[in-house]
Design a protein around this motif. Structure first.
Motif, mmCIF file in Angstrom:
data_model
loop_
_atom_site.group_PDB
_atom_site.id
_atom_site.type_symbol
_atom_site.label_atom_id
_atom_site.label_comp_id
_atom_site.label_asym_id
_atom_site.label_seq_id
_atom_site.Cartn_x
_atom_site.Cartn_y
_atom_site.Cartn_z
ATOM 1 N N UNK A 1 0.816 -1.213 0.000
ATOM 2 C CA UNK A 1 0.000 0.000 0.000
ATOM 3 C C UNK A 1 0.846 1.258 0.000
ATOM 4 N N UNK A 2 1.891 1.268 0.788
ATOM 5 C CA UNK A 2 2.786 2.432 0.834
ATOM 6 C C UNK A 2 3.520 2.593 -0.500
ATOM 7 N N UNK A 3 3.979 1.496 -1.054
ATOM 8 C CA UNK A 3 4.691 1.569 -2.341
ATOM 9 C C UNK A 3 3.762 2.077 -3.439
ATOM 10 N N UNK A 4 2.541 1.566 -3.471
ATOM 11 C CA UNK A 4 1.574 2.038 -4.474
ATOM 12 C C UNK A 4 1.277 3.517 -4.263
ATOM 13 N N UNK A 5 1.151 3.936 -3.003
ATOM 14 C CA UNK A 5 0.914 5.350 -2.708
ATOM 15 C C UNK A 5 2.040 6.242 -3.192
ATOM 16 N N UNK A 6 3.278 5.790 -3.010
ATOM 17 C CA UNK A 6 4.406 6.578 -3.492
ATOM 18 C C UNK A 6 4.425 6.648 -5.012
ATOM 19 N N UNK A 7 4.086 5.539 -5.659
ATOM 20 C CA UNK A 7 4.047 5.550 -7.128
ATOM 21 C C UNK A 7 2.913 6.433 -7.648
ATOM 22 N N UNK B 1 1.952 12.437 0.965
ATOM 23 C CA UNK B 1 1.443 12.022 2.278
ATOM 24 C C UNK B 1 0.001 11.540 2.189
ATOM 25 N N UNK B 2 -0.801 12.191 1.377
ATOM 26 C CA UNK B 2 -2.195 11.781 1.240
ATOM 27 C C UNK B 2 -2.295 10.407 0.593
ATOM 28 N N UNK B 3 -1.594 10.200 -0.511
ATOM 29 C CA UNK B 3 -1.704 8.931 -1.219
ATOM 30 C C UNK B 3 -1.115 7.776 -0.425
ATOM 31 N N UNK B 4 -0.015 8.029 0.265
ATOM 32 C CA UNK B 4 0.587 6.969 1.084
ATOM 33 C C UNK B 4 -0.360 6.585 2.216
ATOM 34 N N UNK B 5 -0.984 7.560 2.853
ATOM 35 C CA UNK B 5 -1.880 7.230 3.969
ATOM 36 C C UNK B 5 -3.146 6.536 3.486
ATOM 37 N N UNK B 6 -3.691 6.963 2.374
ATOM 38 C CA UNK B 6 -4.918 6.338 1.861
ATOM 39 C C UNK B 6 -4.649 4.915 1.401
ATOM 40 N N UNK B 7 -3.666 4.734 0.539
ATOM 41 C CA UNK B 7 -3.409 3.387 0.023
ATOM 42 C C UNK B 7 -2.801 2.476 1.094
ATOM 43 N N UNK B 8 -2.019 3.029 2.000
ATOM 44 C CA UNK B 8 -1.494 2.231 3.116
ATOM 45 C C UNK B 8 -2.610 1.760 4.035
ATOM 46 N N UNK B 9 -3.573 2.637 4.309
ATOM 47 C CA UNK B 9 -4.723 2.250 5.135
ATOM 48 C C UNK B 9 -5.571 1.187 4.473
#
Length: 86
Positions: free
Chosen positions: A41-47, A56-64
């Protein structure tokens, strides 16, 4: 010197086997599922943040979302394994 009750000093291959009770085993499966879901999830958020911005928004959303999927997968796997052993 502390005594070792295990016949060999190698760590167990199945970490849920070292848990003492069923609740401990279930917790192990849920914890492993959370980590296994959070990492992708974090990797996808960073990509996603590369072209879209707001890392920060994408990492938190996809990580969650990854954590929730990992929790559900861990619970399903534990219940299937427990059903088979009974």
């Amino acid at each position: 010197m502390a005594s070792n009750n295990r016949p060999n000093s190698q760590p167990p291959r199945d970490y849920s086997a070292s848990a003492r009770t069923g609740a401990d085993q279930e917790y192990t499966y849920l914890a492993i599922g959370m980590v296994a879901g959070a990492i992708p999830g974090v990797i996808i958020g960073l990509l996603m943040a590369i072209p879209l911005g707001h890392a920060a928004m994408w990492v938190s959303v996809t990580g969650g979302i990854g954590i929730l999927v990992g929790l559900l997968a861990g619970a399903v796997i534990y219940r299937r394994k427990r059903k088979r052993s009974l």
